[in-house]
Design an enzyme around this catalytic site. Structure first.
Site, PDB file in Angstrom:
ATOM      1  N   LYS A  30     -88.026   0.980   2.784  1.00 26.35           N
ATOM      2  CA  LYS A  30     -87.506   0.455   1.508  1.00 26.35           C
ATOM      3  C   LYS A  30     -88.577   0.667   0.449  1.00 26.35           C
ATOM      4  O   LYS A  30     -89.766   0.664   0.753  1.00 26.35           O
ATOM      5  CB  LYS A  30     -87.225  -1.046   1.635  1.00 26.35           C
ATOM      6  CG  LYS A  30     -86.238  -1.560   0.607  1.00 26.35           C
ATOM      7  CD  LYS A  30     -84.812  -1.399   1.097  1.00 26.35           C
ATOM      8  CE  LYS A  30     -83.794  -1.775   0.056  1.00 26.35           C
ATOM      9  NZ  LYS A  30     -82.439  -1.785   0.621  1.00 26.35           N
ATOM     10  N   ASP A  71     -80.364   0.896  -4.542  1.00 28.12           N
ATOM     11  CA  ASP A  71     -80.290  -0.539  -4.237  1.00 28.12           C
ATOM     12  C   ASP A  71     -80.174  -1.216  -5.612  1.00 28.12           C
ATOM     13  O   ASP A  71     -79.749  -0.558  -6.578  1.00 28.12           O
ATOM     14  CB  ASP A  71     -81.537  -0.998  -3.455  1.00 28.12           C
ATOM     15  CG  ASP A  71     -81.354  -2.371  -2.819  1.00 28.12           C
ATOM     16  OD1 ASP A  71     -80.723  -2.463  -1.762  1.00 28.12           O
ATOM     17  OD2 ASP A  71     -81.835  -3.376  -3.384  1.00 28.12           O
TER      18      ASP A  71
HETATM   19  P1  NDP Z   1     -76.539  -3.550  -8.371  1.00 28.90           P
HETATM   20  O1  NDP Z   1     -77.794  -3.372  -9.138  1.00 28.90           O
HETATM   21  O2  NDP Z   1     -75.448  -2.580  -8.516  1.00 28.90           O
HETATM   22  O3  NDP Z   1     -75.942  -5.006  -8.635  1.00 28.90           O
HETATM   23  C1  NDP Z   1     -76.703  -6.133  -8.402  1.00 28.90           C
HETATM   24  C2  NDP Z   1     -75.886  -7.346  -8.796  1.00 28.90           C
HETATM   25  O4  NDP Z   1     -76.545  -8.526  -8.338  1.00 28.90           O
HETATM   26  C3  NDP Z   1     -75.746  -7.495 -10.307  1.00 28.90           C
HETATM   27  O5  NDP Z   1     -74.559  -8.142 -10.588  1.00 28.90           O
HETATM   28  C4  NDP Z   1     -76.951  -8.372 -10.632  1.00 28.90           C
HETATM   29  O6  NDP Z   1     -76.820  -9.097 -11.830  1.00 28.90           O
HETATM   30  C5  NDP Z   1     -76.972  -9.307  -9.455  1.00 28.90           C
HETATM   31  N1  NDP Z   1     -78.332  -9.780  -9.234  1.00 28.90           N
HETATM   32  C6  NDP Z   1     -79.424  -9.020  -8.984  1.00 28.90           C
HETATM   33  N2  NDP Z   1     -80.510  -9.793  -8.867  1.00 28.90           N
HETATM   34  C7  NDP Z   1     -80.092 -11.049  -9.078  1.00 28.90           C
HETATM   35  C8  NDP Z   1     -80.738 -12.295  -9.088  1.00 28.90           C
HETATM   36  N3  NDP Z   1     -82.076 -12.397  -8.880  1.00 28.90           N
HETATM   37  N4  NDP Z   1     -79.991 -13.396  -9.319  1.00 28.90           N
HETATM   38  C9  NDP Z   1     -78.650 -13.295  -9.535  1.00 28.90           C
HETATM   39  N5  NDP Z   1     -77.982 -12.139  -9.551  1.00 28.90           N
HETATM   40  C10 NDP Z   1     -78.695 -11.026  -9.316  1.00 28.90           C
HETATM   41  O7  NDP Z   1     -77.012  -3.655  -6.832  1.00 28.90           O
HETATM   42  P2  NDP Z   1     -76.147  -3.452  -5.513  1.00 28.90           P
HETATM   43  O8  NDP Z   1     -74.768  -3.899  -5.716  1.00 28.90           O
HETATM   44  O9  NDP Z   1     -76.427  -2.098  -5.010  1.00 28.90           O
HETATM   45  O10 NDP Z   1     -76.910  -4.457  -4.518  1.00 28.90           O
HETATM   46  C11 NDP Z   1     -76.496  -5.807  -4.326  1.00 28.90           C
HETATM   47  C12 NDP Z   1     -77.032  -6.309  -2.995  1.00 28.90           C
HETATM   48  O11 NDP Z   1     -76.510  -5.492  -1.941  1.00 28.90           O
HETATM   49  C13 NDP Z   1     -78.544  -6.265  -2.822  1.00 28.90           C
HETATM   50  O12 NDP Z   1     -78.950  -7.360  -2.020  1.00 28.90           O
HETATM   51  C14 NDP Z   1     -78.777  -4.971  -2.059  1.00 28.90           C
HETATM   52  O13 NDP Z   1     -79.985  -4.983  -1.332  1.00 28.90           O
HETATM   53  C15 NDP Z   1     -77.573  -4.994  -1.134  1.00 28.90           C
HETATM   54  N6  NDP Z   1     -77.175  -3.719  -0.560  1.00 28.90           N
HETATM   55  C16 NDP Z   1     -76.891  -2.649  -1.347  1.00 28.90           C
HETATM   56  C17 NDP Z   1     -76.490  -1.460  -0.785  1.00 28.90           C
HETATM   57  C18 NDP Z   1     -76.043  -0.299  -1.595  1.00 28.90           C
HETATM   58  O14 NDP Z   1     -75.551   0.668  -1.015  1.00 28.90           O
HETATM   59  N7  NDP Z   1     -76.171  -0.322  -2.918  1.00 28.90           N
HETATM   60  C19 NDP Z   1     -76.424  -1.305   0.675  1.00 28.90           C
HETATM   61  C20 NDP Z   1     -76.651  -2.521   1.413  1.00 28.90           C
HETATM   62  C21 NDP Z   1     -77.040  -3.657   0.791  1.00 28.90           C
HETATM   63  P3  NDP Z   1     -77.631  -8.642 -13.135  1.00 28.90           P
HETATM   64  O15 NDP Z   1     -76.870  -7.493 -13.688  1.00 28.90           O
HETATM   65  O16 NDP Z   1     -77.638  -9.824 -14.016  1.00 28.90           O
HETATM   66  O17 NDP Z   1     -78.999  -8.275 -12.649  1.00 28.90           O
HETATM   67  O1  2IT Z   2     -79.878  -2.070   1.867  1.00 26.31           O
HETATM   68  C1  2IT Z   2     -79.358  -0.962   2.101  1.00 26.31           C
HETATM   69  O2  2IT Z   2     -78.869  -0.696   3.203  1.00 26.31           O
HETATM   70  C2  2IT Z   2     -79.302   0.015   1.018  1.00 26.31           C
HETATM   71  N1  2IT Z   2     -79.714  -0.291  -0.100  1.00 26.31           N
HETATM   72  C3  2IT Z   2     -78.764   1.382   1.266  1.00 26.31           C
HETATM   73  C4  2IT Z   2     -79.780   2.241   1.948  1.00 26.31           C
HETATM   74  C5  2IT Z   2     -79.417   3.682   2.101  1.00 26.31           C
HETATM   75  O3  2IT Z   2     -80.316   4.420   2.529  1.00 26.31           O
HETATM   76  O4  2IT Z   2     -78.289   4.093   1.822  1.00 26.31           O
END
Ligand code: NDP
Ligand code: 2IT
Length: 451
Positions: free
Chosen positions: A130, A170
Site C-alpha cells: 500500500k 484508493d
Molecule cells: P474515494 O476517494 O472514491 O471516496 C472516499 C469516500 O469516503 C468519500 O466520500 C470521502 O468523503 C469519504 N471519506 C474519506 N475519508 C474520510 C474520513 N476521514 N471521514 C469521513 N469520510 C471520509 O475512495 P474509495 O471509494 O476508493 O475508498 C473508500 C474505502 O474503500 C477506503 O477505505 C478504501 O481503502 C476502500 N477500498 C477501496 C477500493 C477501491 O478499489 N477503490 C478497494 C478496496 C477497498 P470526502 O469526499 O469528504 O473526503
Molecule cells: O484496498 C484495496 O484493496 C484497494 N484499494 C485496491 C487495491 C488494488 O490493487 O486494486
C-alpha cells in the site's frame, strides 16, 4: 522446542506495540488478525517456530520519500510519500495508493498488512502493499494534481514494476490520478507495462475495475444472506461514503431490488427515505468525480432528502449496512444502534471501518458481518485480472469479467465459511478470512526457509 513456541497472544501484541510506537491503526489491524491466528496455531508448532506471524507483521520494507511540487500560485509545497511493501510471498506486492491528509505510516502499514490477507483470499498470485501521501486533492486544480502525481511517481517508479509491485487507486486516487501517474512512469522508464491497475479503458484498463469493489461488497453480502436463506431484495441499506466504492455498492444494491437510504462524505450524510434510483446515483457519481462537489448538494437537488451535517448514518434504521468511506468510521455505540434497529447484515466496502469494539457488538449479536479484507476484495481481484490481461496483451469484455467477479466473491465466501463456520451454523467471517488468508501466505513462507 524454540523459545517462540511459548509466546502467547498478549506477549506477542506487547512486542508489536513496543516495536511500533504510536502506530495505533497498524497495531489494531495486527491485533484483530492475531486473535484468530493464535487460536489456529495452537497445535501448529511449525508456524510458531518459524515466527511466521511476527514476520508477516514486519513489512518487507517501508519506503518514505519527499514529494515537492508547485501550486498554481508558484508556492513550493512539500508532502511526504510512502510505499509499504508488506509481503510478496505469493506474488508481486499489490495494493492501492491513498492521497488524503490523514495518511500516516501507521495507516499505510495497516492497509498493507490487511492487503496481504485480502489478496491471498482472492486466490490470485498477489502479495500485499500500500502507498500514498498526506496530500489533499480537495480544492486543487487539475494542473496541481497532475504536478503532484508526477512528482510522486518520480520517486515511486524506482520501487515498482509489473513483477515487483503494482499499485492502484484508493481514497483520493481515481482514474484522473492513475492517468497522471501512469503517464509519468511511462515517460521515466520508456516502457509501456501493466505497472498500475485501475487504468483508463483506452490504455490497458480492465472493464469492471471501477465497479468491482462496490459490486463485490454487495455480492459478498448476498452470499452471506443466501447462506442463511435470505436475499438483498426488499431490504433497506445504509451506506457511508460517496466515492468509488460507495456509489457502486449503491448501484448494485439498487439493481438487486434493495433500497439505499443514505450516502455520506467527511462533511455529513444525506438521508433519502424514498431510496435511490440509478439516476440519483449517476448524479452523485458526476457530483463527486466531475464537479468534485459535496454530498450536501444532494439534499438541495432531490426533494424529500435531508442533510445531516457532521453526522454519520448509522442511526438510520436499516436491514443492511455498508461502510464504504474509511477506517474506524463505525464505533461501538453505532454498532449497537444498528443492531438495536434490526440490521441483519454488514458488509465492509472500506478497509477496517468498524472499530474492534464495534466488531465485538456484531459478533455478540450474531448478525452477518463481512470484514473488509473479504467483502471488499473484489476490487483487487479485478486488478489481478487487469494484470493478467496486460500480460497477455488482450482485453476481456465486461460480461466475462462480471462473471469472474461473481465467481471470485463466491470463492472468498466459501473460504470464509470453511474456517469460520461455528456450531449452530453461525459464520465468524473475521476468523474465516483471517485463517484462510493467513494459511496460504504462511505455507509459501515456510517453503522459502528463513528469509
Ligand atoms: P474515494 O476517494 O472514491 O471516496 C472516499 C469516500 O469516503 C468519500 O466520500 C470521502 O468523503 C469519504 N471519506 C474519506 N475519508 C474520510 C474520513 N476521514 N471521514 C469521513 N469520510 C471520509 O475512495 P474509495 O471509494 O476508493 O475508498 C473508500 C474505502 O474503500 C477506503 O477505505 C478504501 O481503502 C476502500 N477500498 C477501496 C477500493 C477501491 O478499489 N477503490 C478497494 C478496496 C477497498 P470526502 O469526499 O469528504 O473526503
Ligand atoms: O484496498 C484495496 O484493496 C484497494 N484499494 C485496491 C487495491 C488494488 O490493487 O486494486
Amino acid at each position: 522446542m524454540a523459545v517462540s513456541d511459548h509466546v502467547d497472544l498478549e506477549t506477542f501484541m506487547a512486542g508489536v506495540t513496543k516495536r511500533n510506537p504510536g502506530q495505533t491503526e497498524f497495531i489494531q489491524a495486527v491485533h484483530e488478525v492475531a486473535q484468530d491466528i493464535f487460536e489456529f496455531m495452537e497445535d501448529k508448532v511449525h508456524y510458531h517456530e518459524a515466527q511466521i506471524l511476527r514476520r508477516m507483521a514486519e513489512p518487507d520494507r517501508v519506503i518514505s520519500f519527499r514529494v515537492c511540487w508547485e501550486d498554481d500560485n508558484h508556492n513550493v509545497r512539500v508532502q511526504r510519500g510512502w510505499r509499504v511493501q508488506n509481503n510478496n510471498a505469493i506474488g508481486p506486492y499489490k495494493g492501492g495508493i491513498r492521497f488524503h491528509p490523514s495518511v500516516t505510516e501507521s495507516v499505510l502499514k495497516f492497509l498493507a498488512f490487511e492487503q496481504t490477507f485480502k489478496n491471498s483470499l482472492t486466490g490470485l498470485p498477489m502479495g500485499g502493499g500500500k502507498g500514498g501521501a498526506n496530500f489533499n486533492p480537495k480544492g486543487k486544480s487539475d494542473a496541481e494534481v497532475m504536478r503532484f502525481c508526477q512528482s510522486f511517481m518520480s520517486e515511486l517508479y524506482r520501487h515498482i514494476g509489473p513483477n515487483t509491485d503494482v499499485p492502484a487507486g484508493d481514497i483520493g486516487v481515481g482514474g484522473r490520478e492513475i492517468g497522471y501517474m501512469f503517464g509519468q512512469y511511462k515517460r521515466l522508464t520508456n516502457r509501456w507495462e501493466g505497472v498500475l491497475t485501475g487504468k483508463g479503458q483506452e490504455y490497458g484498463g480492465s472493464q469492471m475495475r471501477p465497479e468491482a469493489t462496490g459490486y463485490g461488497a454487495v455480492y459478498f453480502l448476498r452470499n452471506m444472506l443466501k447462506h442463511q436463506g435470505m436475499d438483498v431484495e426488499g431490504h433497506t441499506a445504509v451506506i457511508s461514503g460517496s466515492g468509488n466504492v460507495a456509489t457502486h455498492a449503491a448501484e448494485k444494491i439498487t439493481q438487486l431490488g434493495g433500497k439505499v437510504l443514505t450516502m455520506s462524505d467527511s462533511g455529513g450524510f444525506i438521508h433519502d427515505p424514498d431510496g435511490m434510483t440509478q439516476e440519483k446515483i449517476d448524479w452523485i457519481k458526476h457530483l463527486k468525480t466531475v464537479k468534485r462537489g459535496r454530498i450536501s448538494e444532494y439534499a438541495d437537488e432531490f426533494s424529500g432528502a435531508t442533510y445531516h451535517e457532521g453526522k454519520r448514518p448509522w442511526d438510520v434504521a436499516c436491514d443492511l449496512a455498508l461502510p464504504c468511506a474509511t477506517q474506524n468510521e463505525l464505533n461501538e455505540d453505532e454498532a449497537k444502534s444498528l443492531v438495536g434497529n434490526g440490521c441483519k447484515g454488514v458488509s465492509e466496502g472500506a478497509n477496517m471501518p468498524t472499530t474492534l469494539q464495534g466488531v465485538k457488538v456484531f459478533h455478540d449479536a450474531k448478525i452477518l458481518y463481512g470484514p473488509g479484507k473479504a467483502a471488499n476484495a473484489g476490487g483487487v481481484a479485478v486488478s489481478g485480472l487487469e494484470m493478467s490481461q496486460n500480460s497477455e496483451r488482450i482485453s476481456w469484455n465486461s460480461e466475462r469479467l462480471g462473471d469472474m467477479l461473481t465467481d471470485l466473491m463466491e470463492g472468498i465466501h466459501e473460504k470464509c465459511t470453511e474456517y469460520g463456520e461455528q456450531e449452530g451454523g453461525y459464520v465468524d467471517y473475521v476468523k474465516g478470512a483471517n485463517i484462510a488468508g493467513f494459511k496460504k501466505v504462511a505455507d509459501a513462507m515456510m517453503a522459502f526457509g528463513v528469509v
